[in-house]
Design a protein around this motif. Structure first.
Motif, PDB file in Angstrom:
ATOM      1  N   LEU A 124       0.805  -1.219   0.000  1.00 11.58           N
ATOM      2  CA  LEU A 124       0.000   0.000   0.000  1.00 11.58           C
ATOM      3  C   LEU A 124       0.841   1.274   0.000  1.00 11.58           C
ATOM      4  N   ILE A 171       0.100   4.697  -2.119  1.00 11.98           N
ATOM      5  CA  ILE A 171      -0.252   5.981  -1.500  1.00 11.98           C
ATOM      6  C   ILE A 171       0.694   7.076  -1.980  1.00 11.98           C
ATOM      7  N   ILE A 198      -0.552   8.118  -5.293  1.00 12.50           N
ATOM      8  CA  ILE A 198      -1.712   9.017  -5.160  1.00 12.50           C
ATOM      9  C   ILE A 198      -1.238  10.421  -4.807  1.00 12.50           C
ATOM     10  N   PHE A 246       0.126  12.051  -7.863  1.00 16.81           N
ATOM     11  CA  PHE A 246      -1.001  12.396  -8.739  1.00 16.81           C
ATOM     12  C   PHE A 246      -1.699  13.668  -8.263  1.00 16.81           C
ATOM     13  N   LEU A 247      -1.964  13.731  -6.944  1.00 20.03           N
ATOM     14  CA  LEU A 247      -2.636  14.912  -6.396  1.00 20.03           C
ATOM     15  C   LEU A 247      -1.761  16.144  -6.553  1.00 20.03           C
ATOM     16  N   ARG A 297      -1.808  17.520 -10.138  1.00 20.61           N
ATOM     17  CA  ARG A 297      -3.058  18.062 -10.642  1.00 20.61           C
ATOM     18  C   ARG A 297      -3.347  19.458 -10.124  1.00 20.61           C
ATOM     19  N   VAL A 301      -0.995  13.323   2.293  1.00 17.83           N
ATOM     20  CA  VAL A 301      -1.195  11.934   1.876  1.00 17.83           C
ATOM     21  C   VAL A 301       0.115  11.151   1.992  1.00 17.83           C
ATOM     22  N   VAL A 306      -8.732   9.223  -0.921  1.00 17.01           N
ATOM     23  CA  VAL A 306      -7.991   9.723   0.239  1.00 17.01           C
ATOM     24  C   VAL A 306      -8.713   9.348   1.528  1.00 17.01           C
ATOM     25  N   VAL A 360      -7.895   5.749   2.372  1.00 20.63           N
ATOM     26  CA  VAL A 360      -6.549   5.587   2.930  1.00 20.63           C
ATOM     27  C   VAL A 360      -6.509   6.039   4.385  1.00 20.63           C
ATOM     28  N   LEU A 361      -7.053   7.260   4.636  1.00 23.64           N
ATOM     29  CA  LEU A 361      -6.983   7.803   5.992  1.00 23.64           C
ATOM     30  C   LEU A 361      -7.838   6.977   6.950  1.00 23.64           C
TER      31      LEU A 361
END
Lengths: 155, 96
Positions: free
Chosen positions: A13, A17, A20, A23-24, A27, A41, B67, B70-71
């Protein structure tokens, strides 16, 4: 304190993460996302590592990076703001447009500023999460109370 | 019966179910019950995010759902660790 199941989850994971987060980050600005959220994150990925592998292993892996990362991030952010002086004022944005294979890619000082913010957030989060984890491990000795109770029952 | 109508119905069902979860979070006699309630609430949040993204055709809400997932997972793991390290005897005496 190191769980086998959580170590497997961490192995799978944590890279996802981080992806992600990237990616965030990419953007940002025009759509939801940006440096601060990406940093948070990424911090949650690091927290998962702390939970799975314990604070010592995490400090070996990320510890030396934490404070220099925050400093570098602050320098980058201020530098991005100062670059705007070329374009008429503090924090004015400069955009560069690249075109590759028909796709337009816009890069500019806002991206650089976001990168700085992300570095600051990640560095700060590593520092305080490691401190909190160490405090929790000192408060509870290696053998947890639950295990001790089980042993008492067996006797 | 269009898709929009059924999305509204599903949202209403999810909202009601979420309310029941909050009741369990409030009443829950001991921390394990509250932890399970918290985990269920995060699942509901993800579902409601997905439904809202479908209804308003906003793809950005799906990232919020990711998100949240995940959190929520990290939070549940932390609460589980807290329960593992605490003293079970205290809660057993509370129930009597």
């Amino acid at each position: 304190m190191i769980e086998i199941y959580l170590r497997l989850v961490d192995k799978i994971l944590t890279p996802i993460i981080f992806l992600i987060a990237i990616f965030l980050f990419l953007r940002g600005h025009d759509m939801p996302g940006g440096g601060f959220i990406a940093g948070l994150v990424a911090a949650s990925a690091i927290e998962l590592t702390i939970l799975a592998r314990g604070t010592q292993a995490t400090r070996d892996r990320y510890g030396p990076w934490a404070v220099p990362l925050a400093g570098t991030g602050l320098t980058i952010a201020v530098g991005a703001a100062l670059l705007g002086m070329y374009n008429g004022g503090f924090f004015r944005s400069i955009w560069l447009e690249f075109s590759m294979a028909g796709e337009k890619l816009k890069l500019g000082t806002p991206q650089l500023f976001d990168l700085g913010v992300m570095f600051v957030v990640v560095g700060m989060a590593i520092t305080y999460l490691l401190r909190l984890g160490e405090a929790a491990e000192v408060a509870v000795p290696e053998q947890t109370r639950l295990e001790r109770q089980r042993e008492d029952r067996h006797r | 019966m269009t898709l929009d109508f059924w999305l509204e119905v599903l949202l209403a069902v999810m909202a009601f179910s979420l309310m029941i979860c909050f009741v369990r979070l409030y009443l829950g006699p001991n921390p394990p019950n509250r932890t399970v309630a918290f985990d269920t609430i995060t699942s509901h949040a993800i579902g409601i995010f997905a439904l809202l993204a479908m209804r308003s055709k906003a793809a950005a809400l799906l990232d919020a759902a990711i998100v949240t997932a995940v959190l929520g997972f990290v939070g549940t793991v932390m609460l589980a660790r807290y329960i593992e390290q605490s003293n079970l005897q205290d809660w057993e005496s509370d129930e009597e």
